[in-house]
Scaffold this active site. Structure first.
Site, mmCIF file in Angstrom:
data_model
loop_
_atom_site.group_PDB
_atom_site.id
_atom_site.type_symbol
_atom_site.label_atom_id
_atom_site.label_comp_id
_atom_site.label_asym_id
_atom_site.label_seq_id
_atom_site.Cartn_x
_atom_site.Cartn_y
_atom_site.Cartn_z
ATOM 1 N N ARG A 1 -5.924 30.115 -19.983
ATOM 2 C CA ARG A 1 -6.065 31.430 -20.770
ATOM 3 C C ARG A 1 -5.743 32.564 -19.676
ATOM 4 O O ARG A 1 -5.688 33.555 -20.222
ATOM 5 C CB ARG A 1 -7.387 31.251 -21.339
ATOM 6 N N ASN B 1 -13.669 38.000 -23.725
ATOM 7 C CA ASN B 1 -12.099 37.557 -24.066
ATOM 8 C C ASN B 1 -11.516 38.391 -25.284
ATOM 9 O O ASN B 1 -12.407 38.501 -26.296
ATOM 10 C CB ASN B 1 -12.399 36.156 -24.618
ATOM 11 N N GLY B 2 -10.674 39.156 -25.305
ATOM 12 C CA GLY B 2 -10.066 39.800 -26.171
ATOM 13 C C GLY B 2 -9.526 41.195 -25.780
ATOM 14 O O GLY B 2 -9.469 41.542 -24.592
ATOM 15 N N GLU C 1 11.128 32.615 -17.688
ATOM 16 C CA GLU C 1 9.602 32.695 -17.543
ATOM 17 C C GLU C 1 9.439 32.194 -16.111
ATOM 18 O O GLU C 1 8.495 32.493 -15.451
ATOM 19 C CB GLU C 1 8.830 32.103 -18.496
ATOM 20 N N TRP D 1 -6.636 37.117 -17.782
ATOM 21 C CA TRP D 1 -5.395 37.454 -18.044
ATOM 22 C C TRP D 1 -5.492 39.064 -18.293
ATOM 23 O O TRP D 1 -5.812 39.296 -19.313
ATOM 24 C CB TRP D 1 -4.595 36.837 -19.182
ATOM 25 N N HIS E 1 30.274 41.852 -30.343
ATOM 26 C CA HIS E 1 29.812 43.154 -30.877
ATOM 27 C C HIS E 1 29.037 43.866 -29.917
ATOM 28 O O HIS E 1 28.250 44.772 -30.265
ATOM 29 C CB HIS E 1 28.838 42.570 -32.010
ATOM 30 N N GLU F 1 15.932 29.414 -26.502
ATOM 31 C CA GLU F 1 14.726 28.686 -25.994
ATOM 32 C C GLU F 1 14.905 28.446 -24.397
ATOM 33 O O GLU F 1 14.175 28.631 -23.431
ATOM 34 C CB GLU F 1 14.432 27.516 -26.658
ATOM 35 N N LYS G 1 13.127 29.910 -21.208
ATOM 36 C CA LYS G 1 12.493 29.010 -19.902
ATOM 37 C C LYS G 1 12.946 29.592 -18.533
ATOM 38 O O LYS G 1 12.239 29.676 -17.670
ATOM 39 C CB LYS G 1 13.181 27.778 -20.484
ATOM 40 N N CYS H 1 -7.616 35.530 -21.507
ATOM 41 C CA CYS H 1 -8.913 35.229 -20.576
ATOM 42 C C CYS H 1 -9.892 34.057 -21.343
ATOM 43 O O CYS H 1 -9.836 33.767 -22.338
ATOM 44 C CB CYS H 1 -9.962 36.523 -20.392
ATOM 45 N N LYS I 1 -1.140 30.156 -20.492
ATOM 46 C CA LYS I 1 -0.675 29.299 -21.198
ATOM 47 C C LYS I 1 -0.888 29.554 -22.947
ATOM 48 O O LYS I 1 -0.434 29.073 -23.616
ATOM 49 C CB LYS I 1 -1.372 27.988 -20.626
HETATM 50 C C1 F6R Z 1 7.015 29.560 -23.444
HETATM 51 C C2 F6R Z 1 5.690 29.468 -23.898
HETATM 52 C C3 F6R Z 1 5.392 30.636 -24.970
HETATM 53 C C4 F6R Z 1 4.550 29.923 -25.939
HETATM 54 C C5 F6R Z 1 4.085 30.961 -26.938
HETATM 55 C C6 F6R Z 1 3.338 30.409 -28.016
HETATM 56 O O1 F6R Z 1 7.415 28.395 -22.594
HETATM 57 O O2 F6R Z 1 4.978 28.436 -23.830
HETATM 58 O O3 F6R Z 1 6.272 31.382 -25.344
HETATM 59 O O4 F6R Z 1 5.437 28.991 -26.760
HETATM 60 O O5 F6R Z 1 2.996 31.754 -26.015
HETATM 61 O O6 F6R Z 1 2.334 29.624 -27.906
HETATM 62 P P1 F6R Z 1 1.539 28.615 -28.811
HETATM 63 O O7 F6R Z 1 2.648 27.451 -29.074
HETATM 64 O O8 F6R Z 1 0.517 27.989 -28.131
HETATM 65 O O9 F6R Z 1 1.275 29.438 -29.992
#
Ligand code: F6R
Length: 608
Positions: free
Chosen positions: A27, A100-101, A488, A74, A504, A481, A485, A2, A603
């Site tokens: 956020r 927030n928290g 998500e 969030w 395995h 990775e 992607k 948030c 984000k």
């Molecule tokens: C995936 C993604 C997340 C961030 C993770 C860490 O696309 O963006 O997995 O990598 O939340 O975020 P940061 O890098 O801001 O610590």
């Protein structure tokens, strides 16, 4: 998670707060809400969904005010609904809180208050803050907040207004960031100063246990026992970056396309070709300190963790320093052992990820020096570490990390080079490594140029529900990775594995409808990878390979191949990841998901 925002002054407060909320939407965007006081009356308005929804509703109301607090959510406790949206009120509807928290002991507080007749309205932990302050309020607003704070466990940044105190906002922080912006006869507060930077650059940050009383004329900060504290204000120098999608349909696609430039920026003036080494700017560690490093611990979450895994491999290969790469949310509870000459590298695009901040604080307390790699100047990480290296990727708006990931890889490669050259790597080898780095922007551009064929492949595979992403050595974390992607943004079950692990257990899931995305750019393990793919083919699994141009055999094994330019194994995750980003983007596009703001995500992950 948030974001919270507040304003008091002579401008139209609701407009200023809504503007700030737009900036903090990274956020969380499950719901948004706002509270203000006018003529002694408390107004609250909330909407499920994005800030734009809230804005429309507030416009319709036509309210005017000089004080307001706002929130973008969030969801942690309670589904995203109007009822659970902030601001929350006490049961007499006298005070409103944005938070927030997470309040970890919310249930105990709630039960205690309910026994005393307080009636709760929501499923959230945050409502307990409003109810507690309301319960403790006996005519002195600041005192009520101050008495509530030690009763709350967890992480929080809060802003509170009370209808009997229409000229002030009280705020407090504990483990969550809170910036207070100081203007001329106007004051701001926010989880991230970006929310008010266009109005003022003078700010203070609240530290744990501090309480601030904000009026139009200024701010008074107190310790937990209400002893006044003198705080020096800072002049924030980071740029205000306004970003638009331009001609692109999504920020994610735009950010994928920006990578030749963002990689160039990450490299700019950060190496000396003559000496075959990296010259990282503003590193607050002397060469002697770096030479003495005997062990490195890398801390990160999500995509940043994947960059950390690749960096760990690289530093061990080239510099022969033992590296431990840890998921921050696990590491912080391990009671880590820190010996002399341990360097911690915390990696975070946002610089606000709660678990990474907590893990790095834990290591710092135990005596380790912390180097932070982040993309956001002025972030909590940048302010707390011993030395920051900025990614220079520019603002990343799409929730899925793309350009920040490749910038992390590039900056970490430079760091690996620096360590390697201080130890065993020759100048000639260093120059060879730099030449490979210099080619990356052009190679990434080449991958972007095949976006249309990749989009065609996406059409072919978009309906599949089960994907494996496989790789070995440098391609293992690249595969993790790639899978993250796809999960998500396309909401598809995608599992990343070390290819050698399939036999395995996971190979039991291979059948004619499963798709394996095979990352084949690690030359050292290439023959082994081919054997693993044959095992999948033998079980009728479909294979889409990402392979270096000219690689032998793969065309005979895979159903389809995305060719990428060859480079050093250590640098091959960059172009391979860009191909995987385009593939995930195109599959998500085919599936019609909300690419820039996928469901359930934010984000910046500011809760533990
Ligand atoms: C995936 C993604 C997340 C961030 C993770 C860490 O696309 O963006 O997995 O990598 O939340 O975020 P940061 O890098 O801001 O610590």
């Amino acid at each position: 998670m948030c974001g919270i925002v507040g304003y008091i002054g002579s401008r139209e407060a609701l407009t200023v707060v809504l503007e700030g909320l737009h900036k903090l939407e990274y956020r969380g965007y499950d719901s948004a809400g706002i509270a203000s006081i006018e003529k002694g009356e408390l107004f609250v308005y909330k909407e499920v969904g994005k800030v734009a929804q809230l804005e429309k509703g507030v416009e319709r109301k036509g309210w005017k005010s000089h004080l307001a607090i706002g929130h973008t959510r969030w969801a942690t406790h309670g589904i995203p609904s109007e009822k659970n949206a902030h601001p929350h009120l006490d049961d007499k509807k006298r005070c409103a809180v944005v938070h927030n928290g997470i309040i970890e002991n919310y249930d105990a507080i709630r039960r205690l208050l309910e026994k005393r007749g307080v009636v709760f309205q929501t499923d959230t932990d945050s409502e307990t803050i409003a109810q507690l302050i309301g319960f403790l309020y006996k005519g002195n607003f600041l005192r009520a907040v101050q008495r509530a704070l030690p009763l709350m466990q967890g992480a929080f940044a809060i802003a509170v207004v009370h209808h009997e105190q229409p000229g002030e906002i009280i705020c407090a922080a504990q483990g969550s960031p809170l910036a207070i912006g100081m203007g001329q006869e106007e004051m701001f507060l926010a989880s991230d100063a970006a929310a008010f930077l266009r109005y003022t650059r003078r700010a203070i940050y609240l530290r744990d246990s501090e309480v601030a009383q904000i009026t139009q004329h200024g701010v008074e900060v107190f310790a937990a026992d209400l002893t006044p504290i003198e705080k020096e204000s800072e002049d924030l120098t980071h740029a205000i970056e306004e970003v638009t999608k331009g001609d692109f349909q999504h920020f994610m696609l735009k950010e994928i396309h920006e990578q030749p430039q963002s990689i160039q920026n990450a490299l700019l003036a950060r190496f000396s070709k003559e000496y075959g080494t990296a010259t990282l700017d503003n590193l607050n560690f002397s060469d002697q300190e770096l030479q003495q490093v005997e062990r490195i611990v890398i801390l990160a979450c999500g995509t940043s963790y994947h960059a950390g895994l690749i960096a760990g491999q690289m530093i061990e290969e080239y510099a022969r320093i033992p590296v431990q790469v840890e998921i921050s949310s696990e590491y912080r509870y391990k009671n880590p052992i820190v010996r002399d000459h341990t360097l911690a590298i915390a990696i975070s695009q946002s610089g606000e990820t709660a678990d990474t901040l907590a893990a790095m604080r834990e290591l710092h307390e135990k005596g380790a020096k912390i180097m932070g790699l982040c993309n956001v100047q002025g972030s909590t990480m940048a302010r707390e570490v011993d030395s920051s290296i900025f990614l220079r990727a520019g603002p990343e708006i799409g929730v899925a990390a793309t350009k920040s990931f490749t910038s992390q890889l590039v900056v970490l490669s430079l760091l690996a080079l620096k360590f390697a050259r201080m130890r065993q790597m020759s100048a000639q080898e260093g120059i060879h490594f730099i030449e490979a780095l210099e080619k990356l922007p052009q190679q990434v551009q080449q991958v972007i140029q095949v976006k249309n064929p990749i989009a065609m492949l996406a059409k072919k595979y978009a309906a599949a529900e089960h994907f494996f992403f496989l790789g070995r050595r440098y391609m293992f974390a690249t595969a993790l990775e790639g899978a993250l992607k796809l999960k998500e943004i396309a909401y598809v079950n995608a599992n990343g594995y070390a290819a050698g692990e399939m036999k395995h257990g996971p190979i039991a899931l291979i059948h004619e409808t499963s798709v394996t995305v095979a990352f084949c750019c690690d030359s050292f393990t290439y023959p082994k990878m081919m054997s693993n793919l044959m095992e999948i083919k033998a079980r009728a699994g479909r294979i889409l390979a990402i392979a270096p141009e000219g690689a032998p055999d793969i065309e005979g094994i895979a159903d389809d191949v995305i060719w990428v330019p060859p480079t050093l194994d250590a640098l091959s995750p960059v172009a391979s990841s860009v191909a995987a980003q385009l593939l995930s983007y195109s599959i998500a596009f085919e599936r019609g998901t909300e690419i820039d703001q996928p469901r359930n995500l934010a984000k910046s992950v500011t809760v533990e």
